[in-house]
Scaffold this active site. Structure first.
Site, short mmCIF file in Angstrom:
data_model
loop_
_atom_site.label_atom_id
_atom_site.label_comp_id
_atom_site.label_asym_id
_atom_site.label_seq_id
_atom_site.Cartn_x
_atom_site.Cartn_y
_atom_site.Cartn_z
N CYS A 150 40.29 37.57 47.11
CA CYS A 150 40.26 37.58 48.58
C CYS A 150 39.75 36.26 49.16
O CYS A 150 40.25 35.81 50.21
CB CYS A 150 39.39 38.74 49.08
SG CYS A 150 37.76 38.86 48.31
N HIS A 242 36.05 37.15 55.51
CA HIS A 242 35.44 36.03 54.77
C HIS A 242 35.62 34.74 55.58
O HIS A 242 36.75 34.32 55.85
CB HIS A 242 36.09 35.86 53.40
CG HIS A 242 35.74 36.93 52.41
ND1 HIS A 242 34.80 37.91 52.65
CD2 HIS A 242 36.21 37.15 51.14
CE1 HIS A 242 34.71 38.69 51.58
NE2 HIS A 242 35.55 38.25 50.66
#
Length: 344
Positions: A150, A242
């Protein structure tokens, strides 16, 4: 007619996101759900502790979960999405491929294997042709495609937009959401009023996966890109999204304006789950921010901003929704790519 699909590891965090995305998908029909032996034989509503921010689909809730075994999955399932822990995936995913199943996997095992395509469709869709090498070498009727970590997915599309300037060195520091660790990954006592400057094996994934994604496939062999990548990974107390700080050194002059223009112009695809704008560029110096920007493009877009010149070349920030674009959504997008290219 919709493609019949299965979800391996359906009760976990990414498995639930996969179900959220696949249930309304016009091209896919959920036909099989697998989980651990303790969940096998139960209705999905009983086996899964549903935590996704939308109701559990009623038709999926009534389905019976099976063991994660090729003998337990119907033969007419055309595509499997895997969200298994890597230790389990390393053992069972090859068995499914040997049995003839095509797999789009989010699990980290085998991502760096020479004959396994590691794909971000907007960046390296041509690497999908590596499946022909994979099938020849392994004797599989099935096939395995992986999406990256990710945190890798967050910044590699921005690097791909800058490749024309001749990338030499990249430094990236991540501020990663707690959902990336799974529901039981980080306790509240660890993360509240805190930041954790270490995520096991995460730095290596960014440094190696990025070079494979940006590499070249010549029809027989994949060569990794020569760019040098150094990463530092940190867990912070945001729930999803993120955020990453990136420094880029290039062979050619690379101004903040050049970088912003290149990212904004970088093309998306026409796949069902592709965002209209792959990289959303902010002019504001304090954007992107996880809470404000993680759901851009339905959670499938990358966002970037804070472009400025620094001692170490160009500096900018980028962001992606880690369980959507960075995990479940990435696997679904790869499944759509497999379908478009005739592998199903």
């Amino acid at each position: 007619m919709a493609v019949r699909v299965g979800v391996l590891g359906a009760t976990g965090a990414v498995g639930q996101r996969l179900i959220q995305l696949l249930d309304p998908h016009p091209e896919f029909e959920i036909a099989a759900l697998t989980a651990s032996a303790s969940s096998a034989g139960k209705q999905y509503r009983q086996a899964a502790k549903w935590r996704v921010d939308s109701p559990i689909p009623e038709d999926v809730a009534e389905m019976t979960v099976t063991a994660t075994d090729p003998d337990e999955v119907p033969d007419d399932v055309d595509l499997l999405f895997s969200s298994l822990p890597s230790s389990i995936g390393a053992e069972v995913e090859p068995a499914f491929c040997e049995a003839g199943y095509v797999m789009s996997s989010n699990s980290s095992n085998a991502r760096m294997a020479e004959d396994v395509p590691l794909i971000i469709p907007e960046v390296n869709a041509d690497h999908l042709e590596l499946l022909e090498v994979q099938r020849d070498e392994r004797g599989w009727d099935g096939a395995m495609v992986k999406n990256p970590n990710c945190s890798t997915i967050t910044f590699v599309p921005t690097l791909a937009a800058l490749e024309e300037f001749g990338l030499e060195r990249v430094h990236v520091s991540t501020l990663q959401a707690v959902s990336g660790a799974g529901y039981d990954g980080v306790t509240s006592m660890e993360i509240i009023d805190n930041a954790i400057p270490y995520i096991g094996s995460e730095e290596e994934k960014l440094e190696t996966e990025s070079r494979k994604l940006l590499g070249e496939f010549d029809g027989a062999e994949l060569s990794h890109d020569s760019v040098e990548v150094a990463a530092s990974c940190n867990r912070i107390s945001t729930l999803d999204g993120h955020l990453e700080n990136v420094w880029v050194e290039a062979q050619e002059e690379l101004t903040p304006e050049d970088a912003a223009d290149a990212m904004e112009a970088y093309p998306s695809l026409d796949l069902r789950s592709s965002p209209d704008q792959l990289i959303h560029v902010f002019e504001e110096p304090d954007r992107p921010q996880p809470r404000l920007d993680r759901t851009l493009g339905g959670g499938m877009a990358i966002s970037a901003g804070g472009f400025r010149e620094s001692t170490f070349g160009l500096q900018y920030n980028c962001l992606a929704h880690n369980t959507m674009r960075g995990a479940a959504g990435a696997s679904v997008l790869n499944g759509e790519l497999l379908l478009e290219n005739g592998y199903l």
